[in-house]
Motif scaffolding. Structure first.
Motif, PDB file in Angstrom:
ATOM      1  N   SER A   1     -27.216  34.186 -36.872  1.00 54.15           N
ATOM      2  CA  SER A   1     -27.138  33.310 -35.707  1.00 54.15           C
ATOM      3  C   SER A   1     -26.198  32.142 -35.988  1.00 54.15           C
ATOM      4  CB  SER A   1     -28.525  32.791 -35.342  1.00 54.15           C
ATOM      5  OG  SER A   1     -29.138  32.154 -36.458  1.00 54.15           O
TER       6      SER A   1
ATOM      7  N   GLY B   1     -26.246  29.355 -34.007  1.00 52.50           N
ATOM      8  CA  GLY B   1     -26.883  28.129 -33.551  1.00 52.50           C
ATOM      9  C   GLY B   1     -26.300  27.564 -32.281  1.00 52.50           C
ATOM     10  N   ASP B   2     -25.302  28.243 -31.713  1.00 51.69           N
ATOM     11  CA  ASP B   2     -24.656  27.727 -30.504  1.00 51.69           C
ATOM     12  C   ASP B   2     -25.603  27.720 -29.303  1.00 51.69           C
ATOM     13  OD1 ASP B   2     -22.351  27.320 -31.885  1.00 51.69           O
ATOM     14  OD2 ASP B   2     -21.365  29.168 -31.214  1.00 51.69           O
ATOM     15  N   ASP B   3     -26.593  28.612 -29.307  1.00 57.94           N
ATOM     16  CA  ASP B   3     -27.505  28.690 -28.168  1.00 57.94           C
ATOM     17  C   ASP B   3     -28.763  27.844 -28.364  1.00 57.94           C
ATOM     18  OD1 ASP B   3     -28.695  30.100 -30.177  1.00 57.94           O
ATOM     19  OD2 ASP B   3     -29.007  31.946 -29.028  1.00 57.94           O
ATOM     20  N   GLY B   4     -28.737  26.991 -29.370  1.00 55.62           N
ATOM     21  CA  GLY B   4     -29.893  26.143 -29.630  1.00 55.62           C
ATOM     22  C   GLY B   4     -30.880  26.717 -30.612  1.00 55.62           C
ATOM     23  N   SER B   5     -30.705  27.997 -31.004  1.00 58.17           N
ATOM     24  CA  SER B   5     -31.599  28.613 -31.977  1.00 58.17           C
ATOM     25  C   SER B   5     -31.201  28.176 -33.385  1.00 58.17           C
ATOM     26  CB  SER B   5     -31.515  30.137 -31.867  1.00 58.17           C
ATOM     27  OG  SER B   5     -30.195  30.580 -32.157  1.00 58.17           O
ATOM     28  N   PRO B   6     -32.108  28.320 -34.367  1.00 57.70           N
ATOM     29  CA  PRO B   6     -31.761  27.937 -35.742  1.00 57.70           C
ATOM     30  C   PRO B   6     -30.552  28.729 -36.242  1.00 57.70           C
ATOM     31  CG  PRO B   6     -34.122  28.291 -35.517  1.00 57.70           C
ATOM     32  CD  PRO B   6     -33.497  28.789 -34.245  1.00 57.70           C
TER      33      PRO B   6
ATOM     34  N   THR C   1     -14.862  19.589 -24.008  1.00 60.21           N
ATOM     35  CA  THR C   1     -16.300  19.561 -24.238  1.00 60.21           C
ATOM     36  C   THR C   1     -16.792  18.126 -24.064  1.00 60.21           C
ATOM     37  OG1 THR C   1     -16.117  19.085 -26.604  1.00 60.21           O
ATOM     38  CG2 THR C   1     -16.050  21.406 -25.931  1.00 60.21           C
TER      39      THR C   1
END
Length: 549
Positions: free
Chosen positions: A368, A370-375, A522
């Motif tokens: 992962s 981490g871009d989607d908020g997951s660890p 951004t």
């Protein structure tokens, strides 16, 4: 036969078929010369396609040892020297001679301009430059004078590779060959510069030797093969996968000075070529050449390809016209370089859809971002997209003199974070879906937007610039420059092209030029390059100037 696995998560465990040998590049050459001394190892093919001198394995070893002794009188073990030349036999002799003398070979593209060459000399701390005086119109002798005189590094020697007297000259040191360990540095290859100039991947003997052997074995290269090597020797696909793979097979390698589809077709017919590595654009050119001038290509057994997306139509055309295996691969210089390769017996649908299964003794995981908020940095479920990570004997030692970049790329568990996005299916086939990093791959060659942007920003008319990779049916990607001009002036594309050519290699010059009034940003103020790309593709505007992307 491909590995029968059933993954429950996106982690492909290392398969232990074959042995990781504790061997140096010089040790490999010695072993081949002992096993097949009279077998032809290398035949040179010049830029016009003419066959040149051949070396047996015994002759290649003798010349490499003679060169290694000469180099040992001029350089200390561990010192770095740059080789700046096309695919000529002397380049190969330097690869083996440096290994004998315990020197670290630093590769450089013969199309480099002074700024690029100076950077490699300085960043690597090289003390020698081995080169040719010109190549394909590039005035390399003049460029070398400028780069060496401006470089902060102390370059003690500039040697013309085509001068036997200069190449094999004796120096003031006592001739003595060091004891070189398999884990010692063998090469520095520059790659993946997304925040400035490229970084130097320091590669070990052990990594290069074993990676090339596993790759060659899966590609069905053996002692009866004839391998055509036209991939640039300054890339690992040329000097490692091609040269060291052929050497380990004990087969004959045609060292081709440069790629030419017509010459390749002719040599397949005349020399019985059985295999080669080629990026997709080269395969398209070969097929076009054979349509114009048919040749007997029945000797071909296996072609490997990678470096750009491979269309299913191209796979079908190659198999139909050339009658051989076409195997897709995935690699990265930092991994010495090959990570995965399809097996010859895989179902056809896997060839275009995947880059195969990992090589032996190579772990691959999808993690992962981490871009989607997951660890971040957690192994994802099978079929889920994430960052491709690899752990193996081939992972680089470090980035040269750049501990910050090394720590950002190789984690504490020795996983190399490639910056590429992909998935693993339950059978362990790797599919490449994109890139975390901003690198552009044009015709199989890596280009670094920040380097091109830095050059363009030195032009007086450029206020801001974003360089983006744009899809192209022939090259895979082309380089697009999106520019906000000073005082909203119109683009002078001819002047900008000339400016790029004065500072960078020709292939780094953008193909698509657009003037923009502003950039999508951004929340933190960074340019959203994927938005620029999407807007460009949505509009498909063919004009060279004006408008937003």
């Amino acid at each position: 036969m491909y590995d029968r696995v059933e993954l429950t998560s996106s982690l492909f465990p290392a398969q232990f078929d074959g042995e990781v040998l504790e061997l140096t590049v010089a040790g490999l050459l010695e072993s081949r010369a002992a096993a097949v001394p009279a077998q032809v190892a290398v035949t040179a093919v010049d830029a016009a396609g003419a066959l040149g001198r051949s070396w047996s394995h015994a002759e290649l070893l003798a010349d490499a040892q003679r060169l290694g002794l000469a180099l040992s009188t001029r350089f200390a073990p561990g010192e770095r020297v740059v080789v700046w030349a096309p695919n000529i036999p002397e380049w190969l002799l330097m690869e083996y001679g440096c290994a004998v003398a315990g020197l670290v070979l630093v590769t450089a593209n013969p199309s480099f301009q002074a700024t690029e060459l100076r950077y490699v000399l300085e960043q690597s701390g090289s003390v020698g430059l081995f080169m040719v005086t010109s190549h394909r119109g590039n005035p390399m002798a003049m460029i070398a004078d400028e780069a060496v005189s401006a470089a902060a590094a102390v370059v003690r020697e500039v040697v013309d590779l085509r001068s036997t007297k200069e190449l094999f000259a004796a120096g003031g040191r006592t001739a003595a060959l060091p004891c070189v360990a398999p884990t010692d540095a063998a090469q520095i290859q520059y790659t993946s510069g997304t925040t400035g100039f490229p970084k130097g991947a320091v590669l070990s003997h052990r990594g290069l030797v074993n990676n090339a052997r596993f790759f060659a074995h899966r590609a069905l290269t053996d002692g009866s093969s004839v391998y055509a090597n036209f991939m640039p020797l300054f890339h690992t696909a040329g000097c490692a996968t091609g040269a060291l793979g052929s050497l380990q097979a004990g087969c004959r390698m045609l060292l081709m000075e440069q790629f030419n589809a017509g010459v390749l077709a002719e040599r397949i017919e005349s020399e019985g070529v059985t295999g080669f590595f080629a990026v997709p654009t080269m395969l398209v050119a070969l097929l076009e050449s054979l349509e114009q001038t048919p040749r007997d290509v029945s000797s071909l057994v296996t072609i490997t390809t990678g470096g750009a997306p491979v269309a299913p139509e191209l796979v079908a055309r190659v198999r139909a016209r050339l009658g051989c295996h076409l195997l897709t691969a995935f690699g990265q210089t930092e991994a010495s370089p090959m990570i995965s390769l399809n097996h010859p017996d895989v179902p056809p649908q896997h060839i275009a859809a995947s880059a195969g299964q990992p090589l032996p003794h190579t772990e691959v995981s999808i993690r992962s971002t981490g871009d989607d908020g997951s660890p971040p940095n957690e192994v994802v479920p099978v079929g889920t997209m994430g960052e491709i990570c690899v752990r193996s004997f081939g992972v680089m030692i470090a980035y040269n003199d750049n501990p910050t970049a090394t720590a950002a790329t190789i984690d504490e568990d020795r996983w190399l974070h490639t910056g590429d996005l992909g998935t693993l299916d339950p059978q362990g086939f790797l599919r490449i879906t994109g890139r975390v990093k901003d690198m552009i791959i044009r015709g199989g060659e890596n280009h670094f937007p920040a380097e091109i942007e830095n050059a363009l920003l030195q032009h007086e008319s450029v206020a801001e610039v974003a360089v983006v990779g744009l899809p192209d049916p022939r090259w895979g990607e082309v380089i697009g420059a999106f520019i906000r001009t000073d005082n909203d002036a119109e683009l002078d594309i001819d002047a900008l092209r000339a400016h790029c050519r004065s500072m960078l290699s020709p292939q780094k010059t953008p193909t698509v030029w657009r003037r923009v009034e502003s950039f999508p940003l951004t929340g933190s103020g960074k340019v959203r390059k994927y938005v620029i790309r999407e807007q460009f593709l949505a509009r498909q505007d063919t004009a060279d100037t004006g408008g937003n992307p």
